[in-house]
Write a protein that holds these residues in place. Structure first.
Motif, mmCIF file in Angstrom:
data_model
loop_
_atom_site.group_PDB
_atom_site.id
_atom_site.type_symbol
_atom_site.label_atom_id
_atom_site.label_comp_id
_atom_site.label_asym_id
_atom_site.label_seq_id
_atom_site.Cartn_x
_atom_site.Cartn_y
_atom_site.Cartn_z
ATOM 1 N N VAL A 64 0.986 -1.073 -0.302
ATOM 2 C CA VAL A 64 0.030 -0.363 -0.477
ATOM 3 C C VAL A 64 0.849 1.669 -0.428
ATOM 4 O O VAL A 64 1.277 2.251 -0.644
ATOM 5 C CB VAL A 64 -0.686 -0.331 1.670
ATOM 6 C CG1 VAL A 64 -1.838 1.528 1.252
ATOM 7 C CG2 VAL A 64 -2.113 -0.866 1.114
ATOM 8 N N CYS A 65 2.023 1.156 0.837
ATOM 9 C CA CYS A 65 2.488 2.283 0.611
ATOM 10 C C CYS A 65 3.309 2.527 -0.613
ATOM 11 O O CYS A 65 3.529 3.959 -1.297
ATOM 12 C CB CYS A 65 3.724 2.308 1.857
ATOM 13 S SG CYS A 65 3.692 2.197 3.811
ATOM 14 N N ARG A 66 3.838 1.611 -1.065
ATOM 15 C CA ARG A 66 4.654 1.861 -2.096
ATOM 16 C C ARG A 66 3.340 2.692 -3.440
ATOM 17 O O ARG A 66 4.079 2.852 -4.660
ATOM 18 C CB ARG A 66 5.099 0.818 -2.955
ATOM 19 C CG ARG A 66 6.578 0.211 -2.726
ATOM 20 C CD ARG A 66 6.885 -1.780 -2.348
ATOM 21 N NE ARG A 66 8.022 -1.534 -2.209
ATOM 22 C CZ ARG A 66 8.661 -3.544 -2.140
ATOM 23 N NH1 ARG A 66 7.911 -3.826 -2.506
ATOM 24 N NH2 ARG A 66 9.873 -3.311 -1.418
ATOM 25 N N ALA A 67 2.195 1.576 -3.379
ATOM 26 C CA ALA A 67 1.467 2.279 -4.701
ATOM 27 C C ALA A 67 0.580 4.031 -3.823
ATOM 28 O O ALA A 67 0.944 4.251 -5.270
ATOM 29 C CB ALA A 67 0.024 1.638 -4.126
ATOM 30 N N PHE A 68 1.074 4.316 -3.195
ATOM 31 C CA PHE A 68 0.798 5.325 -2.848
ATOM 32 C C PHE A 68 1.791 6.387 -3.270
ATOM 33 O O PHE A 68 1.673 7.754 -3.872
ATOM 34 C CB PHE A 68 0.206 6.361 -1.802
ATOM 35 C CG PHE A 68 -1.006 5.756 -1.405
ATOM 36 C CD1 PHE A 68 -2.021 6.337 -1.498
ATOM 37 C CD2 PHE A 68 -1.616 5.011 -0.878
ATOM 38 C CE1 PHE A 68 -3.699 6.231 -1.229
ATOM 39 C CE2 PHE A 68 -2.810 4.350 -0.638
ATOM 40 C CZ PHE A 68 -3.813 5.794 -0.688
ATOM 41 N N ALA A 69 3.231 6.130 -2.840
ATOM 42 C CA ALA A 69 4.370 6.668 -3.398
ATOM 43 C C ALA A 69 4.839 6.691 -4.927
ATOM 44 O O ALA A 69 4.951 7.887 -4.866
ATOM 45 C CB ALA A 69 5.191 5.903 -2.696
ATOM 46 N N ALA A 70 4.627 5.942 -5.096
ATOM 47 C CA ALA A 70 4.659 5.656 -6.767
ATOM 48 C C ALA A 70 3.747 6.874 -7.607
ATOM 49 O O ALA A 70 3.738 6.655 -8.534
ATOM 50 C CB ALA A 70 3.352 4.041 -7.668
ATOM 51 N N VAL A 130 -4.877 11.118 3.524
ATOM 52 C CA VAL A 130 -5.496 9.582 3.513
ATOM 53 C C VAL A 130 -4.731 8.445 4.858
ATOM 54 O O VAL A 130 -3.338 9.254 5.098
ATOM 55 C CB VAL A 130 -5.043 9.422 2.353
ATOM 56 C CG1 VAL A 130 -5.615 7.953 2.560
ATOM 57 C CG2 VAL A 130 -5.621 10.274 0.960
ATOM 58 N N LEU A 131 -6.219 7.946 4.962
ATOM 59 C CA LEU A 131 -6.118 7.134 6.403
ATOM 60 C C LEU A 131 -6.068 5.692 6.013
ATOM 61 O O LEU A 131 -7.297 5.619 5.681
ATOM 62 C CB LEU A 131 -6.422 7.755 7.730
ATOM 63 C CG LEU A 131 -6.239 6.061 8.958
ATOM 64 C CD1 LEU A 131 -4.917 6.066 9.522
ATOM 65 C CD2 LEU A 131 -7.704 6.809 10.255
ATOM 66 N N VAL A 132 -5.074 4.548 5.641
ATOM 67 C CA VAL A 132 -5.040 3.705 5.654
ATOM 68 C C VAL A 132 -5.282 2.530 7.227
ATOM 69 O O VAL A 132 -3.947 2.765 7.189
ATOM 70 C CB VAL A 132 -3.975 2.895 4.194
ATOM 71 C CG1 VAL A 132 -4.439 1.293 4.098
ATOM 72 C CG2 VAL A 132 -4.633 4.128 3.586
ATOM 73 N N ASN A 133 -6.296 2.003 7.219
ATOM 74 C CA ASN A 133 -6.051 1.538 8.773
ATOM 75 C C ASN A 133 -5.615 0.357 8.496
ATOM 76 O O ASN A 133 -6.821 -0.628 7.658
ATOM 77 C CB ASN A 133 -7.737 1.316 9.594
ATOM 78 C CG ASN A 133 -7.171 3.025 10.075
ATOM 79 O OD1 ASN A 133 -6.710 2.791 10.613
ATOM 80 N ND2 ASN A 133 -8.878 3.605 9.578
ATOM 81 N N ALA A 184 -6.357 -1.875 -4.959
ATOM 82 C CA ALA A 184 -7.724 -1.654 -4.804
ATOM 83 C C ALA A 184 -7.700 -0.108 -3.834
ATOM 84 O O ALA A 184 -8.744 0.786 -3.932
ATOM 85 C CB ALA A 184 -8.686 -2.573 -4.912
ATOM 86 N N VAL A 185 -6.889 -0.634 -2.724
ATOM 87 C CA VAL A 185 -6.969 0.365 -2.335
ATOM 88 C C VAL A 185 -7.063 2.035 -2.561
ATOM 89 O O VAL A 185 -7.525 3.163 -1.756
ATOM 90 C CB VAL A 185 -5.844 0.102 -0.759
ATOM 91 C CG1 VAL A 185 -5.452 0.993 0.487
ATOM 92 C CG2 VAL A 185 -6.610 -1.007 0.130
ATOM 93 N N ARG A 186 -6.300 1.909 -2.930
ATOM 94 C CA ARG A 186 -5.450 3.723 -4.322
ATOM 95 C C ARG A 186 -6.221 3.799 -4.454
ATOM 96 O O ARG A 186 -6.976 5.301 -4.661
ATOM 97 C CB ARG A 186 -3.846 3.004 -4.683
ATOM 98 C CG ARG A 186 -3.684 4.102 -5.509
ATOM 99 C CD ARG A 186 -2.237 4.525 -5.813
ATOM 100 N NE ARG A 186 -2.769 3.272 -7.544
ATOM 101 C CZ ARG A 186 -2.335 3.989 -8.793
ATOM 102 N NH1 ARG A 186 -1.594 4.672 -8.712
ATOM 103 N NH2 ARG A 186 -2.389 3.005 -9.517
ATOM 104 N N TRP A 187 -6.917 2.899 -5.692
ATOM 105 C CA TRP A 187 -8.222 3.920 -6.667
ATOM 106 C C TRP A 187 -9.205 4.192 -4.958
ATOM 107 O O TRP A 187 -9.723 5.041 -4.944
ATOM 108 C CB TRP A 187 -8.970 2.251 -7.666
ATOM 109 C CG TRP A 187 -10.351 3.292 -7.864
ATOM 110 C CD1 TRP A 187 -10.389 4.085 -8.748
ATOM 111 C CD2 TRP A 187 -11.359 3.232 -7.096
ATOM 112 N NE1 TRP A 187 -11.484 4.498 -9.207
ATOM 113 C CE2 TRP A 187 -12.622 4.003 -7.551
ATOM 114 C CE3 TRP A 187 -12.327 1.921 -5.664
ATOM 115 C CZ2 TRP A 187 -13.876 4.052 -7.544
ATOM 116 C CZ3 TRP A 187 -13.581 2.917 -5.931
ATOM 117 C CH2 TRP A 187 -14.692 3.014 -7.297
ATOM 118 N N LEU A 188 -9.430 3.035 -3.871
ATOM 119 C CA LEU A 188 -10.847 3.886 -2.668
ATOM 120 C C LEU A 188 -10.798 5.531 -2.790
ATOM 121 O O LEU A 188 -11.274 5.810 -1.816
ATOM 122 C CB LEU A 188 -11.571 2.451 -1.868
ATOM 123 C CG LEU A 188 -11.806 1.621 -2.710
ATOM 124 C CD1 LEU A 188 -12.136 0.299 -1.506
ATOM 125 C CD2 LEU A 188 -13.161 1.772 -2.718
ATOM 126 N N ALA A 189 -9.581 4.992 -2.085
ATOM 127 C CA ALA A 189 -8.414 6.930 -1.592
ATOM 128 C C ALA A 189 -8.578 7.277 -2.481
ATOM 129 O O ALA A 189 -8.609 9.473 -2.310
ATOM 130 C CB ALA A 189 -7.138 6.203 -1.061
#
Length: 254
Positions: A23-29, A86-89, A228-233
């Motif tokens: 998840v971290c990599r997806a957002f950083a990218a 954005v918070l990802v729990n 999917a997390v990246r899209w929802l955010a």
């Protein structure tokens, strides 16, 4: 899925490895700055941090089972990133405790640890992050990592299944509560996916049985869940607020 760069500030709990790292990599990218939270695996969290594209990322350590520590983790992320957009729990515990063979003290401890990390920490981080978003007048997103186990049952991990069901319900309540502030809240409910923690279960007969749960005859990758997390955010996903998105390769439909 190609999403535009957003340059937002993202806190990911439980990000030392596995899904949290993906998840971290997806957002950083996509150009976001990420606060990488870890509980006890500092060295692995450091490797997550080193693997991220771009700059401005930070490490934030803390025991989320302690409400004071959960508040400190969120507050440190706010200070380091200038806010949380954005918070990802993602942080969770999942230890076996089948009722027929588990003693009362062990049963009690299992429930307390699952409730404090899986559910209460999710609620506390969400409170802290949402208040930061509201104070800044900034639209934001909260994405919770739930589980297929909330629906199909977890006979060897009942507290895990129950707390993940509660996480889904919490996300839906917060979606209604926070929408007037421009904050979207959604959850994902993954089935089995391949991480370091479960790699031993994907070998031999057990691995064959797990892969056979899906008609695709495989398990997911962390990157598939992270996408999917990246899209929802994303800013485009506001209308998905309140969603619990099943990500289980048709291994469980309801």
């Amino acid at each position: 899925m190609n999403l535009p760069a957003t340059g937002r500030s993202v806190l990911v709990s439980g990000a030392s490895r596995g899904l949290g790292r993906a998840v971290c990599r997806a957002f950083a990218a996509q150009g976001d700055r990420v606060a990488v939270h870890y509980g006890s695996r500092a060295a692995e969290a450091e490797r997550t941090l080193e693997s991220l594209h771009g700059s401005g990322h930070v490490l934030v350590g803390g025991d989320l089972s302690d409400p004071a520590e959960a508040a400190r983790v969120a507050d440190e992320a706010v200070r380091a990133l200038g806010g949380i957009d954005v918070l990802v729990n993602n942080a969770a515990v999942n230890s076996p405790h089948p009722l027929p063979t588990t003693g009362y003290e062990e049963w009690t401890a299992a429930w307390q640890s699952h409730l404090s990390v899986n559910l209460l920490a999710t609620a506390l981080l969400s409170h802290r992050a949402a208040h930061d978003m509201i104070a800044r007048g900034a639209p934001g997103r909260i994405v919770n990592i739930g589980s297929r186990g909330a629906y199909r049952g977890e006979p060897d991990h009942p507290a895990y299944g129950a707390t993940k069901a509660a996480v889904h319900a919490l996300g839906q309540s917060l979606a209604v509560s926070l929408a007037p502030h421009g904050i979207g809240v959604a959850s994902v409910a993954p089935g089995f996916f391949d991480t370091e923690r479960v790699a031993h279960r994907l070998t031999g007969k057990e691995g064959e049985a797990i892969r056979a749960q899906s008609p695709f005859a495989r398990v997911a990758t962390p990157e598939e869940i992270a996408e999917a997390v990246r899209w929802l955010a994303s800013p485009r996903a506001e209308w998905s607020s309140g969603t619990v998105l099943d990500l289980n390769g048709a291994s469980y439909v309801h």
